[in-house]
Structure formats: structure tokens, C-alpha cells
Design a protein around this motif. Structure first.
Motif, short mmCIF file in Angstrom:
data_model
loop_
_atom_site.label_atom_id
_atom_site.label_comp_id
_atom_site.label_asym_id
_atom_site.label_seq_id
_atom_site.Cartn_x
_atom_site.Cartn_y
_atom_site.Cartn_z
N GLN A 27 0.83 -15.91 1.47
CA GLN A 27 1.84 -15.95 0.48
C GLN A 27 1.92 -17.47 0.19
OE1 GLN A 27 4.73 -13.48 1.95
NE2 GLN A 27 3.94 -11.63 1.27
N ASP A 46 4.33 -12.61 -15.05
CA ASP A 46 3.24 -11.65 -15.07
C ASP A 46 1.89 -12.22 -15.38
OD1 ASP A 46 5.24 -9.80 -14.72
OD2 ASP A 46 5.05 -8.75 -16.80
N ILE A 49 1.17 -13.95 -11.88
CA ILE A 49 0.77 -13.06 -10.98
C ILE A 49 -0.75 -12.31 -11.19
CG2 ILE A 49 1.29 -10.69 -9.85
CD1 ILE A 49 4.45 -11.27 -10.59
N GLU A 50 -1.03 -12.25 -12.50
CA GLU A 50 -2.32 -11.75 -12.71
C GLU A 50 -3.33 -12.57 -12.22
OE1 GLU A 50 -5.00 -10.52 -16.58
OE2 GLU A 50 -3.02 -9.62 -16.36
N SER A 53 -3.83 -12.72 -8.62
CA SER A 53 -4.27 -11.58 -7.81
C SER A 53 -5.70 -11.17 -8.40
CB SER A 53 -3.12 -10.55 -7.92
OG SER A 53 -2.88 -10.23 -9.41
N SER A 54 -6.21 -11.51 -9.76
CA SER A 54 -7.22 -11.16 -10.27
C SER A 54 -8.45 -11.36 -9.32
CB SER A 54 -7.33 -11.75 -11.52
OG SER A 54 -8.63 -11.40 -12.06
N TYR A 60 -6.20 -13.25 -4.53
CA TYR A 60 -4.92 -12.83 -3.70
C TYR A 60 -4.44 -11.37 -3.81
CZ TYR A 60 -4.13 -18.03 -2.90
OH TYR A 60 -4.04 -19.13 -2.36
N GLU A 61 -4.12 -10.60 -2.57
CA GLU A 61 -3.29 -9.64 -2.74
C GLU A 61 -2.38 -9.51 -3.72
OE1 GLU A 61 -4.80 -6.82 -1.44
OE2 GLU A 61 -6.37 -7.94 -0.22
N GLU A 62 -2.19 -8.34 -4.49
CA GLU A 62 -0.99 -8.42 -5.45
C GLU A 62 0.25 -8.65 -5.07
OE1 GLU A 62 0.32 -6.29 -9.58
OE2 GLU A 62 -0.97 -5.18 -8.17
N ALA A 65 0.75 -12.28 -4.17
CA ALA A 65 0.85 -13.14 -5.36
C ALA A 65 2.26 -12.95 -5.80
CB ALA A 65 -0.03 -12.57 -6.55
N ILE A 66 2.99 -11.63 -6.02
CA ILE A 66 4.22 -11.38 -6.31
C ILE A 66 5.16 -12.15 -5.57
CG2 ILE A 66 5.99 -9.54 -6.70
CD1 ILE A 66 3.66 -7.50 -7.40
#
Length: 125
Positions: A27, A46, A49-50, A53-54, A60-62, A65-66
């Protein structure tokens, strides 16, 4: 100080981690990546984050990323304005067209309110 330079400095300062000490290693790395992206271009929550995590982005794991994005103190209205200015530099947009581009799931993924704010501040409306 030129407006863009002031905006850039303000963006970097506003994008610092709020509770980075509570983040895991991945993180914290995602925070570093997020700050790098925010230093280069405007991003919605958003959209950032995309990007993080994309599989076509950072991978990165979603959940990481969140957590990373939510740990930042970012003015999303200012990011929408920055994105709107960038679009208007390369081509013309109607007010409604720019709002759609900024708020579309296939576009920048800002909220409708953020997209409207950005389009208005950039002078498209």
C-alpha cells in the motif's frame, strides 16, 4: 509564481499520505505510485485506483490501490479541472461533451459534480 507551477506544488502537497504509518508495504508503494501519477496528470479517485490496480497499469491488488488512494488528501475537483484543461489543450469540447468525457466510465471516471466543476473552471461552460 505562474498559475500552473502553483497548482503543481499545491497538488503535490495535497497528495501526501494522511495515515501512511497504518499502510502495508504494498500500500505504501501504491501511495508512491499514486503520487507520481498525480504529479503528471489529473486523475479521478476511481481512475487512479484503476490505473494502480489494472494489469495494464501497475498491477497492485485492488484493495491495496483503494487503501493507498483513500489515504491521500486529494482535491478531486482540482483534479477534474486539471483534466479538463488538458483535454481543452488538445481539442475543442462543448460543455456537455467535456462533462461526459470526464464523468464517463470509459473516460476519466469523475463524479458528475466533479466533472461539471472541472468543465466550468476550465472555461468550457
Amino acid at each position: 509564481m505562474k498559475p500552473f507551477v502553483a497548482f503543481f506544488i499545491m497538488t503535490i502537497c495535497l497528495a501526501s499520505p494522511v495515515w501512511a504509518q497504518d499502510l502495508t508495504g504494498p500500500q505504501k508503494n501504491a501511495v508512491r505510485s499514486a503520487n507520481a501519477y498525480l504529479s503528471m496528470s489529473g486523475f479521478s479517485r476511481d481512475g487512479l485506483i484503476e490505473q494502480l490496480s489494472s494489469a495494464y497499469g501497475d498491477g497492485y491488488e485492488e484493495v491495496d490501490a483503494i487503501a493507498a488512494v483513500d489515504s491521500l488528501s486529494v482535491n478531486w475537483n482540482e483534479q477534474a479541472t486539471r483534466s479538463a484543461w488538458n483535454y481543452l489543450k488538445i481539442m475543442g469540447f462543448s460543455c456537455q461533451g467535456l462533462i461526459e468525457q470526464l464523468s464517463s466510465d470509459a473516460g476519466d471516471k469523475y463524479t458528475r459534480a466533479q466533472a461539471t466543476y472541472g468543465a466550468q473552471q476550465a472555461g468550457a461552460c
